[in-house]
Design a protein around this motif. Sequence first.
Motif, PDB file in Angstrom:
ATOM      1  N   ASN A 191       0.892  -1.160   0.139  1.00 54.72           N
ATOM      2  CA  ASN A 191       0.086   0.071   0.014  1.00 54.72           C
ATOM      3  C   ASN A 191       0.709   1.285   0.058  1.00 54.72           C
ATOM      4  O   ASN A 191       0.331   2.345  -0.346  1.00 54.72           O
ATOM      5  N   LYS A 192       2.438   1.164   0.411  1.00 52.06           N
ATOM      6  CA  LYS A 192       2.896   2.356   0.722  1.00 52.06           C
ATOM      7  C   LYS A 192       4.269   2.420  -0.320  1.00 52.06           C
ATOM      8  O   LYS A 192       5.315   2.952   0.198  1.00 52.06           O
ATOM      9  N   PHE A 193       4.047   1.324  -1.275  1.00 53.75           N
ATOM     10  CA  PHE A 193       5.205   1.233  -2.023  1.00 53.75           C
ATOM     11  C   PHE A 193       6.066   2.378  -2.594  1.00 53.75           C
ATOM     12  O   PHE A 193       5.503   3.223  -3.165  1.00 53.75           O
ATOM     13  N   GLY A 194       7.262   2.600  -2.156  1.00 54.41           N
ATOM     14  CA  GLY A 194       7.953   3.946  -2.376  1.00 54.41           C
ATOM     15  C   GLY A 194       7.868   5.135  -1.784  1.00 54.41           C
ATOM     16  O   GLY A 194       8.706   6.031  -1.994  1.00 54.41           O
ATOM     17  N   ASP A 195       7.163   4.905  -0.558  1.00 57.41           N
ATOM     18  CA  ASP A 195       7.080   6.108   0.421  1.00 57.41           C
ATOM     19  C   ASP A 195       8.455   6.502   1.141  1.00 57.41           C
ATOM     20  O   ASP A 195       9.082   5.371   1.555  1.00 57.41           O
ATOM     21  N   LEU A 196       8.900   7.734   1.201  1.00 59.17           N
ATOM     22  CA  LEU A 196      10.104   7.833   1.966  1.00 59.17           C
ATOM     23  C   LEU A 196       9.737   8.221   3.478  1.00 59.17           C
ATOM     24  O   LEU A 196       8.755   8.706   3.706  1.00 59.17           O
ATOM     25  N   LEU A 197      10.640   7.662   4.267  1.00 57.51           N
ATOM     26  CA  LEU A 197      10.451   7.741   5.544  1.00 57.51           C
ATOM     27  C   LEU A 197      11.835   8.470   6.092  1.00 57.51           C
ATOM     28  O   LEU A 197      13.152   7.821   6.064  1.00 57.51           O
ATOM     29  N   ASP A 198      11.876   9.695   6.619  1.00 54.43           N
ATOM     30  CA  ASP A 198      13.006  10.594   6.809  1.00 54.43           C
ATOM     31  C   ASP A 198      12.835  11.346   8.108  1.00 54.43           C
ATOM     32  O   ASP A 198      12.526  12.409   8.103  1.00 54.43           O
ATOM     33  N   PRO A 199      13.056  10.551   8.968  1.00 54.64           N
ATOM     34  CA  PRO A 199      12.777  11.147  10.543  1.00 54.64           C
ATOM     35  C   PRO A 199      13.834  12.160  10.768  1.00 54.64           C
ATOM     36  O   PRO A 199      13.538  13.028  11.767  1.00 54.64           O
ATOM     37  N   PHE A 200      14.957  12.499  10.130  1.00 55.07           N
ATOM     38  CA  PHE A 200      15.871  13.266  10.518  1.00 55.07           C
ATOM     39  C   PHE A 200      16.392  14.220   9.739  1.00 55.07           C
ATOM     40  O   PHE A 200      17.355  14.972   9.692  1.00 55.07           O
ATOM     41  N   ASN A 201      15.481  14.652   8.653  1.00 54.34           N
ATOM     42  CA  ASN A 201      15.681  15.632   7.663  1.00 54.34           C
ATOM     43  C   ASN A 201      17.073  15.398   6.766  1.00 54.34           C
ATOM     44  O   ASN A 201      17.840  16.097   6.446  1.00 54.34           O
ATOM     45  N   GLY A 202      17.112  13.895   6.509  1.00 57.35           N
ATOM     46  CA  GLY A 202      18.079  13.559   5.915  1.00 57.35           C
ATOM     47  C   GLY A 202      18.369  14.118   4.290  1.00 57.35           C
ATOM     48  O   GLY A 202      19.223  14.502   3.765  1.00 57.35           O
ATOM     49  N   ILE A 203      17.021  14.213   3.663  1.00 53.85           N
ATOM     50  CA  ILE A 203      16.974  14.919   2.433  1.00 53.85           C
ATOM     51  C   ILE A 203      17.698  16.551   2.323  1.00 53.85           C
ATOM     52  O   ILE A 203      18.207  16.677   1.359  1.00 53.85           O
ATOM     53  N   LYS A 204      17.165  16.978   3.582  1.00 52.37           N
ATOM     54  CA  LYS A 204      17.648  18.546   3.622  1.00 52.37           C
ATOM     55  C   LYS A 204      19.250  18.568   3.705  1.00 52.37           C
ATOM     56  O   LYS A 204      19.924  19.269   3.294  1.00 52.37           O
ATOM     57  N   ASP A 205      19.739  17.537   4.474  1.00 51.27           N
ATOM     58  CA  ASP A 205      20.969  17.373   4.606  1.00 51.27           C
ATOM     59  C   ASP A 205      21.968  17.134   3.273  1.00 51.27           C
ATOM     60  O   ASP A 205      22.959  17.603   2.956  1.00 51.27           O
ATOM     61  N   LEU A 206      21.254  16.271   2.442  1.00 45.38           N
ATOM     62  CA  LEU A 206      21.730  15.862   1.328  1.00 45.38           C
ATOM     63  C   LEU A 206      22.060  17.284   0.289  1.00 45.38           C
ATOM     64  O   LEU A 206      22.690  17.325  -0.300  1.00 45.38           O
ATOM     65  N   LYS A 207      20.695  17.949   0.247  1.00 48.77           N
ATOM     66  CA  LYS A 207      20.599  19.109  -0.382  1.00 48.77           C
ATOM     67  C   LYS A 207      21.600  20.040  -0.016  1.00 48.77           C
ATOM     68  O   LYS A 207      22.386  20.947  -0.768  1.00 48.77           O
ATOM     69  N   ASN A 208      21.740  20.334   1.376  1.00 49.98           N
ATOM     70  CA  ASN A 208      22.725  21.177   1.854  1.00 49.98           C
ATOM     71  C   ASN A 208      24.253  20.706   1.918  1.00 49.98           C
ATOM     72  O   ASN A 208      25.159  21.276   2.487  1.00 49.98           O
ATOM     73  N   GLN A 209      24.400  19.419   1.488  1.00 51.71           N
ATOM     74  CA  GLN A 209      25.694  18.785   1.590  1.00 51.71           C
ATOM     75  C   GLN A 209      26.364  18.778   2.847  1.00 51.71           C
ATOM     76  O   GLN A 209      27.419  19.151   3.045  1.00 51.71           O
TER      77      GLN A 209
END
Length: 472
Positions: free
Chosen positions: A134-152
């Motif tokens: 039901n949630k295939f491909g949903d991202l779980l990012d509890p520590f704002n890892g996406i933001k850290d990737l963006k900000n390097q």
Amino acid sequence: MNYKEALQHSIFKIISQSAKELQLDAYVIGGFVRDFILNRGDAKDIDIVAIGSGIDLAKQVAKNLPTKPKVQIFKTYGTAMLRYDDVEIEFVGARKESYNENSRNPVVENGTLQDDQNRRDLTINALALDLSENKFGDLLDPFNGIKDLKNQIIKTPLNSDITYSDDPLRMMRAIRFATQLNFKIEEASLKSISKNNHRIKIITNERIVVELNKVLESKTPSVGFLLLEQTGLLPYILPELTALKGIDEVEGQRHKDNFYHTLEVVDNIAKHTDNLWLRWAALLHDIGKAPTKKFSKKVGWTFHGHEFEGSKMVFHLFKRLKMPLNDKMKFVQKMVFMSSRPIVLAQNIVTDSAVRRLVFDAGDYVEDLMTLCEADITTKNSKKFNKYHNNFKIVREKIIEVEARDHVRNFQPPISGSDIMKAFNIKPSREIGIIKETIKEAILEGDIPNNHEAAYQLMLSEGVRLGLKVSS
């Protein structure tokens, strides 16, 4: 971003179906997700977390795959691994960890996905994609890892002091990822590494070397070594390097900082070779300079014999770090020992005999040696830089010319010991060694060509000189 695109490979649907059959939840986590977001190419390693038994899930997946791959089970760690379609997939049950002060091996309990993400080393490695139907491909990012990737940015999910003290290898991993990805380590996290640097002593040398190798294999290795030095980790790991740091001055005469010079050499060589052991040679090529450094009023600072001293130090360093004491170590030793030879050649008129000796001594590694020596030119004086590199071109051309004519690479003497014994009707003796050495020197000096006839005639005359009688 549509994260379902990351899950195009057929394996993910099979894992999802297998998890459903076992009535457990499963997630792909860590490096696979991070590298997809960074567009770092196709991953060959996939980490799967199951809320339940990772081993059971691996077995179920193997059963559902058409190839029925073998499952490797590591009961001690509660993990399992299989290979499918050129991809390595590791399965583990979600877990919660607690540590004691003298070990990086935690006490492990079954846990939730959140527990599992909490124990991850970095926020960018705690990203997970849901594999449930039901949630295939949903991202779980509890520590704002996406933001850290963006900000390097490199930072830990929880309190850095706890994360690094619990498992000090994470300090090395933070530095390794900062080097590989060209990211900055968050200030608080960097201070925490400095604060906890002594904890690295509980990590096995084998694990440390894995991280060192990954730093050395990166595009700009100096980033990692500067961070290791800045945080105080380097003296615990490679004191031979920190011993090179600093500039001494006596009576107005100074020498260059050999630590920073070394890092320049490593970055230079990284542009020209992926050979890990040649990169190690670049890192260690000057370690003999610290113990051989001397000052005299006549000549100033000297490092006489630093190549020989350094090559001996390579063995002790490899042994201490539990690195391979085989042909790889011998290769590094040889490169360190010979590291100045082509530089000396490039300063003078390049004679055939000097090139023959270089090729004779370096053998199959003469190309690697030239690459190392070219990387070793770090002068900022463009006139000197160009002069050295133009001379290196001449040396390279001479190597090709001399090798084609004289065949001294992996030299085999044209006259054997048994040839000498037969010619003079003698038994094994000191004279045989003298004759062979005379022939070798004559070939290297260019006094005779490298062929049987010329060597045979020299053998006869040298034998007579030594008082031997030619057999009739």
